[in-house]
Motif scaffolding. Structure first.
Motif, PDB file in Angstrom:
ATOM      1  N   ALA A  33     -33.333  90.021  -1.016  1.00  0.00           N
ATOM      2  CA  ALA A  33     -34.051  88.881  -0.451  1.00  0.00           C
ATOM      3  C   ALA A  33     -33.564  88.626   0.971  1.00  0.00           C
ATOM      4  CB  ALA A  33     -33.837  87.641  -1.313  1.00  0.00           C
ATOM      5  N   ALA A  34     -34.509  88.462   1.886  1.00  0.00           N
ATOM      6  CA  ALA A  34     -34.148  88.287   3.291  1.00  0.00           C
ATOM      7  C   ALA A  34     -33.542  86.919   3.560  1.00  0.00           C
ATOM      8  CB  ALA A  34     -35.373  88.493   4.174  1.00  0.00           C
ATOM      9  N   SER A  35     -33.930  85.925   2.751  1.00  0.00           N
ATOM     10  CA  SER A  35     -33.384  84.583   2.935  1.00  0.00           C
ATOM     11  C   SER A  35     -33.314  83.886   1.584  1.00  0.00           C
ATOM     12  CB  SER A  35     -34.253  83.766   3.899  1.00  0.00           C
ATOM     13  OG  SER A  35     -35.578  83.647   3.407  1.00  0.00           O
ATOM     14  N   VAL A  36     -32.204  83.177   1.373  1.00  0.00           N
ATOM     15  CA  VAL A  36     -31.978  82.456   0.122  1.00  0.00           C
ATOM     16  C   VAL A  36     -31.457  81.061   0.469  1.00  0.00           C
ATOM     17  CG1 VAL A  36     -30.721  82.377  -2.069  1.00  0.00           C
ATOM     18  CG2 VAL A  36     -31.395  84.600  -1.093  1.00  0.00           C
ATOM     19  N   VAL A  37     -32.036  80.064  -0.129  1.00  0.00           N
ATOM     20  CA  VAL A  37     -31.525  78.704   0.001  1.00  0.00           C
ATOM     21  C   VAL A  37     -30.933  78.284  -1.333  1.00  0.00           C
ATOM     22  CG1 VAL A  37     -32.146  76.269   0.258  1.00  0.00           C
ATOM     23  CG2 VAL A  37     -33.034  77.961   1.865  1.00  0.00           C
ATOM     24  N   LEU A  38     -29.686  77.801  -1.302  1.00  0.00           N
ATOM     25  CA  LEU A  38     -29.036  77.232  -2.475  1.00  0.00           C
ATOM     26  C   LEU A  38     -28.955  75.733  -2.251  1.00  0.00           C
ATOM     27  CD1 LEU A  38     -27.509  77.355  -5.148  1.00  0.00           C
ATOM     28  CD2 LEU A  38     -25.437  77.945  -3.876  1.00  0.00           C
ATOM     29  N   LEU A  39     -29.747  75.006  -3.012  1.00  0.00           N
ATOM     30  CA  LEU A  39     -29.905  73.566  -2.841  1.00  0.00           C
ATOM     31  C   LEU A  39     -29.081  72.825  -3.889  1.00  0.00           C
ATOM     32  CD1 LEU A  39     -31.865  71.846  -0.949  1.00  0.00           C
ATOM     33  CD2 LEU A  39     -33.323  71.641  -2.967  1.00  0.00           C
ATOM     34  N   GLU A  40     -28.217  71.923  -3.456  1.00  0.00           N
ATOM     35  CA  GLU A  40     -27.393  71.125  -4.362  1.00  0.00           C
ATOM     36  C   GLU A  40     -27.601  69.650  -4.047  1.00  0.00           C
ATOM     37  OE1 GLU A  40     -25.016  69.132  -6.745  1.00  0.00           O
ATOM     38  OE2 GLU A  40     -25.473  71.256  -7.047  1.00  0.00           O
ATOM     39  N   LYS A  41     -27.945  68.859  -5.063  1.00  0.00           N
ATOM     40  CA  LYS A  41     -28.301  67.461  -4.773  1.00  0.00           C
ATOM     41  C   LYS A  41     -27.088  66.571  -4.504  1.00  0.00           C
ATOM     42  CE  LYS A  41     -28.647  65.246  -9.339  1.00  0.00           C
ATOM     43  NZ  LYS A  41     -29.558  64.497 -10.216  1.00  0.00           N
ATOM     44  N   THR A  42     -25.917  66.926  -5.033  1.00  0.00           N
ATOM     45  CA  THR A  42     -24.738  66.102  -4.794  1.00  0.00           C
ATOM     46  C   THR A  42     -24.039  66.541  -3.513  1.00  0.00           C
ATOM     47  OG1 THR A  42     -23.179  67.472  -6.040  1.00  0.00           O
ATOM     48  CG2 THR A  42     -24.466  65.870  -7.295  1.00  0.00           C
ATOM     49  N   ALA A  43     -23.028  65.791  -3.144  1.00  0.00           N
ATOM     50  CA  ALA A  43     -22.324  66.108  -1.906  1.00  0.00           C
ATOM     51  C   ALA A  43     -21.401  67.304  -2.045  1.00  0.00           C
ATOM     52  CB  ALA A  43     -21.521  64.893  -1.440  1.00  0.00           C
ATOM     53  N   ASP A  44     -21.077  67.679  -3.275  1.00  0.00           N
ATOM     54  CA  ASP A  44     -20.128  68.770  -3.485  1.00  0.00           C
ATOM     55  C   ASP A  44     -20.704  69.774  -4.466  1.00  0.00           C
ATOM     56  OD1 ASP A  44     -17.838  70.185  -3.078  1.00  0.00           O
ATOM     57  OD2 ASP A  44     -16.480  68.671  -3.891  1.00  0.00           O
ATOM     58  N   PHE A  45     -20.149  70.961  -4.478  1.00  0.00           N
ATOM     59  CA  PHE A  45     -20.639  72.048  -5.323  1.00  0.00           C
ATOM     60  C   PHE A  45     -19.879  72.086  -6.644  1.00  0.00           C
ATOM     61  CE2 PHE A  45     -16.914  73.727  -3.293  1.00  0.00           C
ATOM     62  CZ  PHE A  45     -16.363  74.578  -4.225  1.00  0.00           C
ATOM     63  N   GLY A  46     -20.372  72.869  -7.571  1.00  0.00           N
ATOM     64  CA  GLY A  46     -19.603  73.196  -8.774  1.00  0.00           C
ATOM     65  C   GLY A  46     -20.139  72.669 -10.071  1.00  0.00           C
ATOM     66  N   GLY A  47     -20.643  71.418 -10.075  1.00  0.00           N
ATOM     67  CA  GLY A  47     -21.189  70.861 -11.308  1.00  0.00           C
ATOM     68  C   GLY A  47     -20.215  70.925 -12.471  1.00  0.00           C
ATOM     69  N   SER A  48     -20.757  71.176 -13.657  1.00  0.00           N
ATOM     70  CA  SER A  48     -19.933  71.233 -14.870  1.00  0.00           C
ATOM     71  C   SER A  48     -18.931  72.379 -14.827  1.00  0.00           C
ATOM     72  CB  SER A  48     -20.826  71.398 -16.105  1.00  0.00           C
ATOM     73  OG  SER A  48     -21.681  70.287 -16.263  1.00  0.00           O
ATOM     74  N   SER A  49     -19.308  73.487 -14.192  1.00  0.00           N
ATOM     75  CA  SER A  49     -18.429  74.659 -14.197  1.00  0.00           C
ATOM     76  C   SER A  49     -17.151  74.407 -13.409  1.00  0.00           C
ATOM     77  CB  SER A  49     -19.162  75.879 -13.636  1.00  0.00           C
ATOM     78  OG  SER A  49     -19.806  75.588 -12.416  1.00  0.00           O
TER      79      SER A  49
END
Length: 470
Positions: A33-49
């Protein structure tokens, strides 16, 4: 790279910044894929994991061989079916088995570190490869930030999936929530991967699908409010396993007898029951086979007075404390999560439990230990609870994961209520159903998240290159 602005178009859009989303974004970029967006609604990454205290379930790894452990897909299948009571989706279970070693190798290539110790007893713990403190998702996050074709965008929520103007059967983008500060459309050429986690933080969905757990402590990622479930079902997505949601036993009650959760803090988990402790209720009586899964014990704990239990143990179990978070009894003592005393009677008084009843309970347990069999629950007992000081861990039940949700096929395409794929829509991680059946085996949730994330990202990348959904 990091972007505070959402680009208007991308080849692949991944919604949700937990381990499933990170796996999908990396797999999409690595898949062309030439471009990928990873969108996260909170201010920080990781969630439950990022909160996970256990590890991943793998079978047949180099670490197991080095530890002298014999393991295989057949044994992993057996334990997953046993945990899921045979209610696992057969095709998705085989997908997990087929891809688990590949996922293990892929994670290690991306900087994820595992530790493995051969368990003292047989059981599903033989598959557990420890990874503590969210190190796995942190490692993947570094890879995401350094990848030139991935744009990570925190603090932006997706609100609705968008179908094409001409082809109303295909998902072509997403409507951003107005709260993101940039309401508008984000278009995709290859598809959308939903990796938004479960709904443990949604009162609405918990009331609808798991009302028996409303008294449990909400846990999991702070953004786990069922967003992906809402967006996909609006397009007719099917659901499965919704009736199996259960809580996890062993959630800390540091303010006991005050049961109010500490604001903003996910409850810690501790499992001295798997190192010799017994579980008793407020009456000082045992109520379960302590060797059962923490999910099965969680169901029983909610039936006890106030939904409270105490994991009671002695100095022999304390000596088994180790650095693994859910088994670090000394750290729990330092955090003030344990009560302790030189006598059971004094400990009972501290807990507000009838001392005579608790003494009778432990006396019976110790007699059973001498006989080698549990006269109450039929489990094998290997040691007495008789060496002071004595410790008690007040605990309850937390909803750490909902392990149910959208129906998908083996390409992780989201299926509608008729079993037909919704074009250019994929799902991964906690959001998807089928893998676990009526209960999930410890470690399998993270493994499933990586397997489904990698598959979803790879298929979305192919769709971006060919214009067709695989």
């Amino acid at each position: 790279m990091i972007s505070e602005q959402v680009p208007p178009r991308t080849d692949v859009l991944v919604i949700g910044g937990g381990i499933a989303g990170h796996s999908a974004a990396l797999a999409a970029a690595e898949g062309g894929a030439a471009s990928v967006v990873l969108l996260e609604k909170t201010a920080d990454f990781g969630g439950s994991s990022r909160q996970a205290v256990g590890g991943f379930a793998f079978a047949g790894t180099d670490l197991q061989r080095e530890a002298g452990t014999s393991d295989s897909n057949e044994e992993l299948r057996r334990d997953l079916l046993k945990s899921g009571e045979g209610n696992n989706d057969a095709s998705l279970l085989e997908l997990l088995l087929d891809r688990q070693l590949e996922a293990y190798a892929w994670l290690r290539q991306h900087g994820v570190e595992f530790a493995y110790s051969r368990p003292a007893a047989a059981g599903s713990g033989v598959h557990t490869h420890s990874n503590w403190g969210g190190q796995a998702v942190r490692a993947l996050h570094k890879c995401v930030l350094s990848h030139p074709r991935i744009c990570y965008v925190p603090g932006h929520a997706a609100e609705r999936l968008v179908r094409g103007d001409e082809d109303r059967t295909s998902v072509v983008g997403v409507q951003l929530a107005a709260s993101a500060g940039e309401p508008g459309l984000l278009h995709t050429g290859g598809g959308v991967v939903l990796a938004t986690g479960g709904f443990s933080r949604s009162r609405q969905y918990m009331e609808a699908f798991a009302p028996q757990l409303l008294a449990a402590i909400p846990s999991g990622g702070s953004g786990n409010t069922g967003d992906g479930l809402r967006m996909a079902t609006a397009l007719g997505a099917g659901l499965a396993d919704m009736g199996w949601v259960s809580g996890t036993f062993g959630a800390a009650l540091p303010g006991y007898p005050d049961l109010t959760p500490r604001e903003g803090e996910p409850p810690g988990l501790l499992f001295p029951i798997y190192s010799g402790a017994v579980a008793v209720n407020l009456h000082g009586k045992r109520f379960t086979d302590e060797s059962a899964s923490y999910k099965a014990i969680g169901k029983l704990c909610l039936e006890q007075p106030r939904g409270v239990a105490f994991q009671l143990f002695d100095s022999k179990t304390m000596a088994l404390s180790r650095t693994a978070p859910a088994h670090n009894f000394r750290a729990a003592l330092e955090r003030g999560e344990l009560r302790h005393s030189d006598t059971l009677a004094d400990l009972a008084t501290t807990l507000g439990v009838d001392a005579a009843e608790l003494t009778r309970t432990i006396d019976r347990y110790n007699r059973d230990a001498d006989a080698g069999v549990d006269s109450q629950f039929g489990r094998r007992i290997t040691g007495k609870l008789d060496q002071a000081p004595f410790y008690a861990y007040p605990c309850g039940v937390a909803v750490t994961t909902t392990f149910c949700g959208l129906t998908i096929d083996t390409a992780t395409r989201v299926l509608d209520v008729y079993g037909e794929p919704i074009a250019h829509l994929y799902a991964a991680g906690e959001l998807v159903a089928g893998f676990h059946g009526s209960n999930y085996m410890s470690g399998s949730a993270l493994t499933k998240s990586v397997v489904t994330g990698c598959i979803a990202g790879a298929h979305a990348a192919v769709a971006s290159l060919t214009g067709a959904t695989e």
